[in-house]
Design a protein around this motif. Structure first.
Motif, PDB file in Angstrom:
ATOM      1  N   ARG A 179      48.974  28.288  35.330  1.00 19.72           N
ATOM      2  CA  ARG A 179      47.444  28.246  35.398  1.00 19.72           C
ATOM      3  C   ARG A 179      47.084  28.648  36.893  1.00 19.72           C
ATOM      4  O   ARG A 179      46.371  29.161  37.343  1.00 19.72           O
ATOM      5  N   TRP A 180      48.068  28.085  37.786  1.00 17.97           N
ATOM      6  CA  TRP A 180      47.742  28.143  39.312  1.00 17.97           C
ATOM      7  C   TRP A 180      47.999  29.518  39.671  1.00 17.97           C
ATOM      8  O   TRP A 180      47.192  30.166  40.566  1.00 17.97           O
ATOM      9  N   THR A 181      48.817  30.297  39.248  1.00 19.80           N
ATOM     10  CA  THR A 181      49.007  31.651  39.169  1.00 19.80           C
ATOM     11  C   THR A 181      47.859  32.578  38.910  1.00 19.80           C
ATOM     12  O   THR A 181      47.399  33.259  39.739  1.00 19.80           O
ATOM     13  N   ALA A 182      47.524  32.134  37.750  1.00 18.05           N
ATOM     14  CA  ALA A 182      46.109  32.722  37.467  1.00 18.05           C
ATOM     15  C   ALA A 182      44.936  32.744  38.247  1.00 18.05           C
ATOM     16  O   ALA A 182      43.965  33.482  38.375  1.00 18.05           O
ATOM     17  N   GLU A 183      44.771  31.521  38.832  1.00 16.13           N
ATOM     18  CA  GLU A 183      43.675  31.072  39.802  1.00 16.13           C
ATOM     19  C   GLU A 183      43.912  31.679  41.154  1.00 16.13           C
ATOM     20  O   GLU A 183      42.896  31.608  41.742  1.00 16.13           O
ATOM     21  N   ALA A 184      45.057  32.069  41.398  1.00 14.13           N
ATOM     22  CA  ALA A 184      45.477  32.599  42.643  1.00 14.13           C
ATOM     23  C   ALA A 184      44.734  33.671  43.382  1.00 14.13           C
ATOM     24  O   ALA A 184      44.371  33.849  44.318  1.00 14.13           O
ATOM     25  N   ALA A 185      44.431  34.637  42.157  1.00 15.39           N
ATOM     26  CA  ALA A 185      43.754  35.838  42.600  1.00 15.39           C
ATOM     27  C   ALA A 185      42.861  36.242  41.477  1.00 15.39           C
ATOM     28  O   ALA A 185      43.384  36.806  40.520  1.00 15.39           O
ATOM     29  N   GLU A 186      41.598  36.184  41.424  1.00 17.74           N
ATOM     30  CA  GLU A 186      40.943  36.623  40.252  1.00 17.74           C
ATOM     31  C   GLU A 186      40.925  38.140  39.994  1.00 17.74           C
ATOM     32  O   GLU A 186      40.898  38.184  38.636  1.00 17.74           O
ATOM     33  N   ASP A 187      41.239  38.873  40.663  1.00 15.27           N
ATOM     34  CA  ASP A 187      41.216  40.310  40.178  1.00 15.27           C
ATOM     35  C   ASP A 187      42.687  40.869  39.908  1.00 15.27           C
ATOM     36  O   ASP A 187      42.799  42.226  39.862  1.00 15.27           O
ATOM     37  N   LEU A 188      43.571  40.013  40.008  1.00 13.32           N
ATOM     38  CA  LEU A 188      44.726  40.650  39.721  1.00 13.32           C
ATOM     39  C   LEU A 188      45.713  39.521  38.830  1.00 13.32           C
ATOM     40  O   LEU A 188      45.102  38.275  38.639  1.00 13.32           O
ATOM     41  N   PRO A 201      48.076  48.290  34.179  1.00 17.73           N
ATOM     42  CA  PRO A 201      47.275  48.720  34.982  1.00 17.73           C
ATOM     43  C   PRO A 201      47.586  49.075  36.388  1.00 17.73           C
ATOM     44  O   PRO A 201      48.907  48.899  36.740  1.00 17.73           O
ATOM     45  N   ARG A 202      46.731  49.394  37.332  1.00 17.26           N
ATOM     46  CA  ARG A 202      47.162  49.667  38.871  1.00 17.26           C
ATOM     47  C   ARG A 202      47.939  48.555  39.354  1.00 17.26           C
ATOM     48  O   ARG A 202      47.626  47.428  39.166  1.00 17.26           O
ATOM     49  N   ILE A 203      49.142  49.056  40.003  1.00 15.76           N
ATOM     50  CA  ILE A 203      50.072  48.176  40.594  1.00 15.76           C
ATOM     51  C   ILE A 203      49.373  47.855  42.197  1.00 15.76           C
ATOM     52  O   ILE A 203      49.447  48.981  42.862  1.00 15.76           O
ATOM     53  N   ALA A 204      48.887  46.592  42.508  1.00 20.73           N
ATOM     54  CA  ALA A 204      48.278  46.530  43.758  1.00 20.73           C
ATOM     55  C   ALA A 204      49.492  46.069  44.562  1.00 20.73           C
ATOM     56  O   ALA A 204      49.381  46.222  45.884  1.00 20.73           O
ATOM     57  N   ASP A 205      50.559  45.677  44.088  1.00 19.62           N
ATOM     58  CA  ASP A 205      51.553  45.392  45.143  1.00 19.62           C
ATOM     59  C   ASP A 205      52.956  44.892  44.432  1.00 19.62           C
ATOM     60  O   ASP A 205      52.874  44.561  43.115  1.00 19.62           O
ATOM     61  N   SER A 259      43.763  43.286  37.102  1.00 20.74           N
ATOM     62  CA  SER A 259      43.503  42.358  35.853  1.00 20.74           C
ATOM     63  C   SER A 259      42.499  43.090  34.946  1.00 20.74           C
ATOM     64  O   SER A 259      42.296  42.455  33.844  1.00 20.74           O
ATOM     65  N   SER A 260      42.061  44.106  35.164  1.00 22.17           N
ATOM     66  CA  SER A 260      40.776  44.798  34.475  1.00 22.17           C
ATOM     67  C   SER A 260      41.483  45.048  32.874  1.00 22.17           C
ATOM     68  O   SER A 260      40.903  45.213  32.107  1.00 22.17           O
ATOM     69  N   GLY A 261      43.016  45.257  32.784  1.00 24.35           N
ATOM     70  CA  GLY A 261      43.508  45.426  31.684  1.00 24.35           C
ATOM     71  C   GLY A 261      43.349  44.281  30.681  1.00 24.35           C
ATOM     72  O   GLY A 261      43.858  44.465  29.473  1.00 24.35           O
ATOM     73  N   GLY A 262      42.872  43.116  30.935  1.00 19.63           N
ATOM     74  CA  GLY A 262      42.773  41.772  30.240  1.00 19.63           C
ATOM     75  C   GLY A 262      44.283  41.076  30.365  1.00 19.63           C
ATOM     76  O   GLY A 262      45.262  41.541  30.893  1.00 19.63           O
ATOM     77  N   PRO A 263      44.278  39.877  29.627  1.00 20.09           N
ATOM     78  CA  PRO A 263      45.378  38.800  29.806  1.00 20.09           C
ATOM     79  C   PRO A 263      46.863  39.532  29.312  1.00 20.09           C
ATOM     80  O   PRO A 263      46.737  40.331  28.169  1.00 20.09           O
ATOM     81  N   LEU A 264      47.607  39.100  29.786  1.00 23.54           N
ATOM     82  CA  LEU A 264      48.856  39.703  29.035  1.00 23.54           C
ATOM     83  C   LEU A 264      49.359  38.696  28.187  1.00 23.54           C
ATOM     84  O   LEU A 264      49.221  37.385  28.077  1.00 23.54           O
ATOM     85  N   PRO A 265      50.162  39.229  27.092  1.00 28.85           N
ATOM     86  CA  PRO A 265      50.203  38.175  25.694  1.00 28.85           C
ATOM     87  C   PRO A 265      51.576  37.407  25.872  1.00 28.85           C
ATOM     88  O   PRO A 265      52.766  37.716  26.153  1.00 28.85           O
ATOM     89  N   GLY A 266      51.190  36.012  26.061  1.00 31.94           N
ATOM     90  CA  GLY A 266      52.207  35.098  26.103  1.00 31.94           C
ATOM     91  C   GLY A 266      52.859  34.802  27.296  1.00 31.94           C
ATOM     92  O   GLY A 266      52.352  35.421  28.223  1.00 31.94           O
ATOM     93  N   SER A 267      54.003  34.277  27.270  1.00 32.60           N
ATOM     94  CA  SER A 267      54.518  33.943  28.670  1.00 32.60           C
ATOM     95  C   SER A 267      55.760  35.023  28.942  1.00 32.60           C
ATOM     96  O   SER A 267      56.251  34.989  30.171  1.00 32.60           O
TER      97      SER A 267
END
Length: 474
Positions: free
Chosen positions: A348-357, A397-401, A317-325
């Motif tokens: 929103r639930w997906t954004a909250e599922a992992a703070e660093d991703l 950014p880095r692909i975690a999975d 998530s270091s690259g910042g939010p993605l634009p739009g849906s």
């Protein structure tokens, strides 16, 4: 009707809903669901990505139709219903992301000037000079051929094609206007202009029955795959037998009832039934019903399917939010992906599922495209990362999975003549008591339409069993 035996062939959302409706309408029935997949749910499926269970098939339902939300309510999931965030989607066209034009119906712009950016000035001028269509009704025509004749090829290639690909993974110049856009078909055959018909249909679909604005789409906290999970768990708890990894090989007449043959040929297993609901794609449905309704089987074999794959990515998530849906991709631009959904922005639930991703997904595969779907998983992931990065204008950014879900023969193609084709199927099967067909191949590919199809089949079975019970003097 206590003691009636019903076998549902197919454990997707259609078959599961049919079993659910049968619990209510045929109390005391012995209900068995036979499903070839490793678990029930069909295209409603969740898999772990970076430790978070995410939808890898359908990820939302149309909220303007009541069937899916009603089923969620019946399962006690009301407090889990969520809606997408108020973000905008884009079209990645000619190397740039453009906002999705507002007030369009399946990409038909109303007015054409709303598509400025996606369409050039010359293409907008062509669309504004709408070519009249000869008056009078016509049986059917492809969406692409009709729209191109009236508004120009660019409207089809840049707008209609990517929207239809998102719903059907299909080609605009093959899909039926009458089946895919029935409101527009009715209006234009009555003489309306195409842009006016699209504007009216878009306005109707954009309002709730009460006339007030309401969310267009809905999901569940944790993913819409939870709908199938909850439904199958509840069915089992209420005595329904669900046989996974079980193929229904044959359907035989057994007096006034049926015998469903499953299992390997050297060691077949048989299930007796007073009625059968066939809720599988058209090819296996044709094989099952052919001995009993040859005309239906022939028409079923005319229904083609598109395959696709969903690539889900977890990125830093270091690259910042993605634009739009997310964005759609016109096939004419020659990209491999046909769409990308920015799940962490959309839900929103997906954004909250992992703070660093951040989570996003890309879809690959349109009707007739097979080469790309034969690529190894790692190659599809690499293509998705490269093309989404190109669309965004910077490297992801880095692909975690990453996870690749392949859906072979996932989406039926409502090609020209589909409505008449389905009518032939329905007429042929109507002459076979105790046999019903349901699923995405007939009157709608979305989850609400499949739920409605499953319920309708179950209610038809109920009517048959009641008549049979009355004939027996019970």
């Amino acid at each position: 009707m206590v003691g009636s035996r019903v076998v549902v062939i197919g454990g997707g959302i259609t078959g599961l809903t049919a079993a659910w409706q049968l619990l209510e309408s045929v109390p005391g029935a012995d209900i068995t669901v036979v499903d070839a997949a490793d678990r029930p749910g069909g295209k409603l499926r969740r898999e772990p990505v970076a430790g978070v269970a995410l939808d890898v098939g359908a990820e939302s339902v149309l909220a303007r139709r009541p069937e899916a939300l009603t089923l969620m309510s019946e399962l006690g999931l009301d407090d889990q219903v969520v809606h997408p965030e108020a973000t905008t989607a884009s079209i990645w066209s000619r190397g740039q992301l453009h906002p999705m034009p507002r007030g369009t119906l399946m990409g038909i712009p109303s007015p054409p000037s709303s598509a400025a950016g996606v369409l050039s000035a010359e293409e907008i001028e062509r669309a504004e000079a709408e070519t009249p269509w000869p008056s009078g009704e016509f049986d059917d025509i492809s969406v692409g051929d009709y729209v191109a004749a009236r508004l120009g090829d660019a409207v089809v290639d840049r707008l209609v094609e990517p929207l239809l690909a998102g719903v059907y993974a299909g080609r605009a110049r093959r899909l039926s206007l009458r089946a895919c856009l029935p409101q527009v078909y009715a209006a234009v055959t009555a003489g309306a202009s195409l842009t006016d018909a699209a504007a009216t249909a878009a306005q109707t679909s954009a309002l709730s029955p009460a006339g007030s604005t309401a969310p267009v789409f809905a999901g569940l906290h944790g993913g819409v795959g939870r709908l199938a999970e909850s439904l199958s768990e509840t069915l089992r708890s209420r005595g329904v037998t669900i046989l996974s990894s079980t193929i229904a090989r044959e359907l035989r007449r057994d007096g006034a009832g049926w015998t469903v043959v499953t299992g390997a040929r050297p060691a077949p297993r048989t299930l007796g039934a007073d009625a059968v609901v066939v809720a599988v794609p058209s090819a296996p449905a044709a094989r099952i019903v052919e001995p009993h309704a040859a005309a239906a089987a022939a028409a079923l074999r005319e229904i083609e399917y598109a395959s696709m794959a969903i690539v889900t990515l977890a990125v830093d998530s270091s690259g910042g939010p993605l634009p739009g849906s997310g964005f759609l991709v016109p096939a004419v631009d020659g990209r491999t992906i046909k769409a990308s959904t920015f799940s962490s922005t959309k839900w929103r639930w997906t954004a909250e599922a992992a703070e660093d991703l951040l989570f996003l997904r890309a879809s690959v595969g349109r009707y007739g495209e097979t080469f790309d779907l034969q690529r190894p998983d790692a190659e599809l992931v690499g293509i998705a990362v490269a093309e989404v990065s190109e669309a965004l204008g910077h490297q992801l950014p880095r692909i975690a999975d990453a996870h690749v879900q392949r859906w072979g023969g996932a989406l039926p193609q409502y090609t020209v003549g589909h409505v008449d084709r389905v009518a032939r199927i329905r007429t042929a099967v109507a002459g076979v008591p105790g046999l019903e067909l349901a699923g995405a191949a007939y009157e709608g590919v979305g989850i609400p339409a499949c739920i409605a199809s499953g319920r309708a089949a179950a209610l038809a079975v109920t009517t048959h069993l009641r008549a049979r019970s009355g004939d027996a003097g019970e």
